[in-house]
Design an enzyme around this catalytic site. Structure first.
Site, PDB file in Angstrom:
ATOM      1  CE  LYS A 169      -1.279   2.988   2.823  1.00 30.74           C
ATOM      2  NZ  LYS A 169      -1.513   4.039   1.979  1.00 30.74           N
ATOM      3  N   GLY A 200      -4.502   3.574  -1.910  1.00 30.42           N
ATOM      4  CA  GLY A 200      -5.644   3.743  -0.795  1.00 30.42           C
ATOM      5  C   GLY A 200      -5.168   4.311   0.450  1.00 30.42           C
ATOM      6  CD  GLU A 244      13.446   0.449   8.811  1.00 29.64           C
ATOM      7  OE1 GLU A 244      14.055   1.536   9.561  1.00 29.64           O
ATOM      8  OE2 GLU A 244      14.092  -0.589   9.046  1.00 29.64           O
ATOM      9  CB  CYS A 278      12.823   9.269   8.201  1.00 31.25           C
ATOM     10  SG  CYS A 278      14.177   8.429   7.085  1.00 31.25           S
ATOM     11  CD  GLU A 378       9.634  12.580  11.899  1.00 30.79           C
ATOM     12  OE1 GLU A 378       8.428  12.153  11.975  1.00 30.79           O
ATOM     13  OE2 GLU A 378      10.660  12.000  11.395  1.00 30.79           O
TER      14      GLU A 378
HETATM   15  P1  NAD Z   1       2.483   8.606   7.770  1.00 26.21           P
HETATM   16  O1  NAD Z   1       2.684   7.545   8.818  1.00 26.21           O
HETATM   17  O2  NAD Z   1       1.346   9.560   7.885  1.00 26.21           O
HETATM   18  O3  NAD Z   1       1.921   7.645   6.601  1.00 26.21           O
HETATM   19  C1  NAD Z   1       2.903   6.397   6.244  1.00 26.21           C
HETATM   20  C2  NAD Z   1       2.019   5.400   5.491  1.00 26.21           C
HETATM   21  O4  NAD Z   1       1.188   4.701   6.436  1.00 26.21           O
HETATM   22  C3  NAD Z   1       1.124   6.142   4.423  1.00 26.21           C
HETATM   23  O5  NAD Z   1       1.062   5.155   3.214  1.00 26.21           O
HETATM   24  C4  NAD Z   1      -0.215   5.939   5.183  1.00 26.21           C
HETATM   25  O6  NAD Z   1      -1.102   6.035   4.223  1.00 26.21           O
HETATM   26  C5  NAD Z   1      -0.249   4.701   5.972  1.00 26.21           C
HETATM   27  N1  NAD Z   1      -1.083   4.885   7.220  1.00 26.21           N
HETATM   28  C6  NAD Z   1      -1.274   5.887   7.737  1.00 26.21           C
HETATM   29  N2  NAD Z   1      -2.376   5.712   8.812  1.00 26.21           N
HETATM   30  C7  NAD Z   1      -2.470   4.202   8.802  1.00 26.21           C
HETATM   31  C8  NAD Z   1      -3.105   3.345   9.437  1.00 26.21           C
HETATM   32  N3  NAD Z   1      -4.145   3.512  10.529  1.00 26.21           N
HETATM   33  N4  NAD Z   1      -2.882   1.964   9.115  1.00 26.21           N
HETATM   34  C9  NAD Z   1      -2.027   1.431   8.139  1.00 26.21           C
HETATM   35  N5  NAD Z   1      -1.435   2.458   7.174  1.00 26.21           N
HETATM   36  C10 NAD Z   1      -1.576   3.683   7.764  1.00 26.21           C
HETATM   37  O7  NAD Z   1       3.712   9.034   7.388  1.00 26.21           O
HETATM   38  P2  NAD Z   1       4.143  10.120   6.074  1.00 26.21           P
HETATM   39  O8  NAD Z   1       3.651  11.422   6.444  1.00 26.21           O
HETATM   40  O9  NAD Z   1       3.448   9.450   4.864  1.00 26.21           O
HETATM   41  O10 NAD Z   1       5.721   9.929   5.891  1.00 26.21           O
HETATM   42  C11 NAD Z   1       6.541  10.807   6.831  1.00 26.21           C
HETATM   43  C12 NAD Z   1       7.031  10.019   8.166  1.00 26.21           C
HETATM   44  O11 NAD Z   1       7.682   8.734   7.636  1.00 26.21           O
HETATM   45  C13 NAD Z   1       8.067  10.670   8.963  1.00 26.21           C
HETATM   46  O12 NAD Z   1       7.733  10.498  10.350  1.00 26.21           O
HETATM   47  C14 NAD Z   1       9.204  10.075   8.445  1.00 26.21           C
HETATM   48  O13 NAD Z   1      10.257  10.280   9.558  1.00 26.21           O
HETATM   49  C15 NAD Z   1       8.782   8.593   8.306  1.00 26.21           C
HETATM   50  N6  NAD Z   1       9.786   8.143   7.374  1.00 26.21           N
HETATM   51  C16 NAD Z   1      10.906   6.981   7.895  1.00 26.21           C
HETATM   52  C17 NAD Z   1      11.571   6.461   7.099  1.00 26.21           C
HETATM   53  C18 NAD Z   1      12.528   5.413   7.736  1.00 26.21           C
HETATM   54  O14 NAD Z   1      13.021   4.749   7.032  1.00 26.21           O
HETATM   55  N7  NAD Z   1      12.725   5.465   9.184  1.00 26.21           N
HETATM   56  C19 NAD Z   1      11.882   6.864   5.887  1.00 26.21           C
HETATM   57  C20 NAD Z   1      10.890   7.754   5.181  1.00 26.21           C
HETATM   58  C21 NAD Z   1       9.922   8.531   6.205  1.00 26.21           C
END
Ligand code: NAD
Length: 474
Positions: A169, A200, A244, A278, A378
């Protein structure tokens, strides 16, 4: 205008069962550039069923077969590098220096995994027992918008390397990137059902994936708050988890640092991908003995960073990904002032000369106490906190005083000293003096930055389960 109307199930682009649409915008111009038709729980059910059917044959593949698939995937991604860069730039405004790296890295994760598979001991002996490292089954993967195609590739590489099948997803706002990448991956002609992708939202498609009884492992990259929901959802069926997550990474400038080299590295780390990384070094720890000199350099060099059109190779700061995120970052800049921190540079509003696009001003706070929310949480934007320390031991203590532990940076003219400091830091990766990215190093975080590791043997371990066979003594 790009309208994305298909998802990818069982080796084919198909129309999803879900019919809701999500609009896509170019954050540098605020123009609507397309939309995506979103899948739903029924699409997840079909995708997981396809992955489950494909699993037994995938689990039996030899090392050579997996390596051949990984090489085909690498070549397919390289063939469309220009299109992938354009999709990333247009889709969320990532600056050109970052998109170039991302595409290279996306192709290289397949290569790195091929080497890891070659060297990995799937058959082992423990005591007098034969141990086999077995793939877990269907993997569910979830990716963030800031590195969507990179993480689709990383998670797919781990699935293929381990002999699993996968349902991904992707971030919904990255649908154009996902589509371009899928067109590449389709060319690699994987066996049907090995790769499935359902666009989605998190609460709908993400939740359906994380609760599906036939999904054995969730590999999630995203924010720590969303990961908590994922972890709870996965609990019921005891899914394995690789998480991650976010960070609040420290950059320690030691008192012997050569500032000509150190300041650009500290700013590059802090403002990486316009702060939407991140691994961004969003806490800069500076020695009191050189405080005034360092602050002057940080201010001056930040004010000279080029902000604007992300396609311009000289631009260091592009727009934030969307309007809601811009508002959130403005809120953090207000909060920092309310908490009593001082603005060294930047502040609320748009940078001078940019009256549209979701651009924020690169902002640095001083007089930041370790207890302030701007120093602990963050922000995911170009907002950095400078914290002053008195000696090396205090620098290490401040660096480790965090709920996160994804990455850390040490800057010093004395490499053995930098190494000594690095060895005291609790972070998944510690980068000394701007060392280049190592695509073979394990990636992941301590504490609330995650669970498990990706890349190499560490990444394969997380996708495999040991089975021991005990036989009577001869
Ligand atoms: P997010 O957590 O809002 O979303 C990440 C993904 O999770 C998206 O695909 C989203 O649709 C999905 N998601 C959201 N709620 C969910 C739920 N209840 N159940 C299942 N899936 C769900 O994060 P974002 O805004 O897309 O990305 C930024 C974040 O990602 C930052 O916190 C960043 O640090 C982190 N990040 C971490 C790494 C790493 O490797 N450690 C790399 C890139 C980004």
């Amino acid at each position: 205008m790009r309208n994305i109307d298909r998802i990818y199930i069982d080796g084919a682009f198909v129309t999803p069962h879900g019919s809701a649409r999500f609009d896509l915008f170019n954050p540098a111009t605020e123009d609507r550039i397309g939309s995506v038709r979103l899948g739903d729980a029924e699409d997840v059910r079909l995708a997981v069923a396809a992955a489950k059917r494909a699993f037994p044959a995938m689990a039996r593949t030899s090392k050579a077969e997996r390596i051949a698939m990984l090489h085909r995937l690498r070549d397919a991604v390289k063939a469309r590098a220009g299109d992938l860069i354009a999709a990333m730039t247009e889709g969320y405004g990532a600056p050109a220096y970052f998109t170039g790296f991302s595409v290279q890295n996306t192709a290289s994760v397949f290569d790195v995994m091929a080497t890891s598979v070659e060297n990995y001991a799937f058959e082992r002996v423990a005591g007098s027992s034969a141990v086999t490292m077995l793939p877990l089954g269907v993997v569910g993967a979830i990716t963030p918008w800031n590195s969507n195609f990179g993480f689709i590739a990383t998670k797919l590489a781990h699935a293929i390397g381990s002999g699993s099948t996968i349902v991904i997803k992707p971030a919904e706002q990255s649908a154009i990137q996902t589509q371009v990448l899928l067109e590449c991956l389709h060319e690699a002609k994987l066996p049907k059902g090995v790769l499935n992708v359902v666009n989605g939202t998190g609460p709908e498609v993400g939740a359906a994936l994380t609760t599906h009884p036939d999904v054995a492992l969730i590999s999630f990259t995203g924010s720590t708050p969303a990961a908590r929901i994922v972890q709870r959802a996965a609990l019921e069926t005891m899914k394995r988890l690789v998480l991650e997550l976010g960070g609040k990474s420290p950059t320690i400038i030691l008192d012997d640092a050569d500032l000509d080299a150190a300041i650009p590295i500290a700013l590059m780390s802090g403002f990486a991908n316009s702060g939407q990384a991140c691994v961004a070094g969003s806490r800069i720890l500076i020695p009191r003995s050189r405080r005034e000199e360092i602050l002057a350099r940080l201010k001056d060099e930040t004010e000279r960073l080029r902000i604007g059109n992300p396609a311009d190779p000289e631009v260091r700061i592009g727009p934030l990904a969307n309007a809601a995120h811009w508002e959130r970052v403005q809120g953090w800049i207000r909060l920092g002032q309310e908490e009593g921190a001082m603005l060294l540079t930047g502040g609320e509003g748009r940078p001078e000369g940019l009256d549209h696009g979701w651009f924020a001003r690169p902002t640095i706070f001083t007089e930041v106490a370790g207890t302030m929310r701007i120093a602990r949480e963050e922000i995911f934007g170009p907002v950095l906190s400078v914290i002053t320390y008195d000696d090396e031991a205090e620098a290490v203590a401040i660096a480790n005083d965090s709920d996160f532990g994804l990455q850390a940076y040490v800057l010093s003219s004395d490499e053995p000293r930098a190494l000594r400091v690095a060895r005291q830091l609790m972070a998944g990766r510690v980068v000394i003096n701007g060392a280049p990215h190592d695509p073979h190093a394990p990636f992941g975080g301590f504490r609330q930055s995650g669970l498990g590791r990706e890349i190499g043997a560490y990444g394969l371990d997380a996708f495999l389960e040991p089975r021991a066979i005990l036989t009577p003594a001869a």
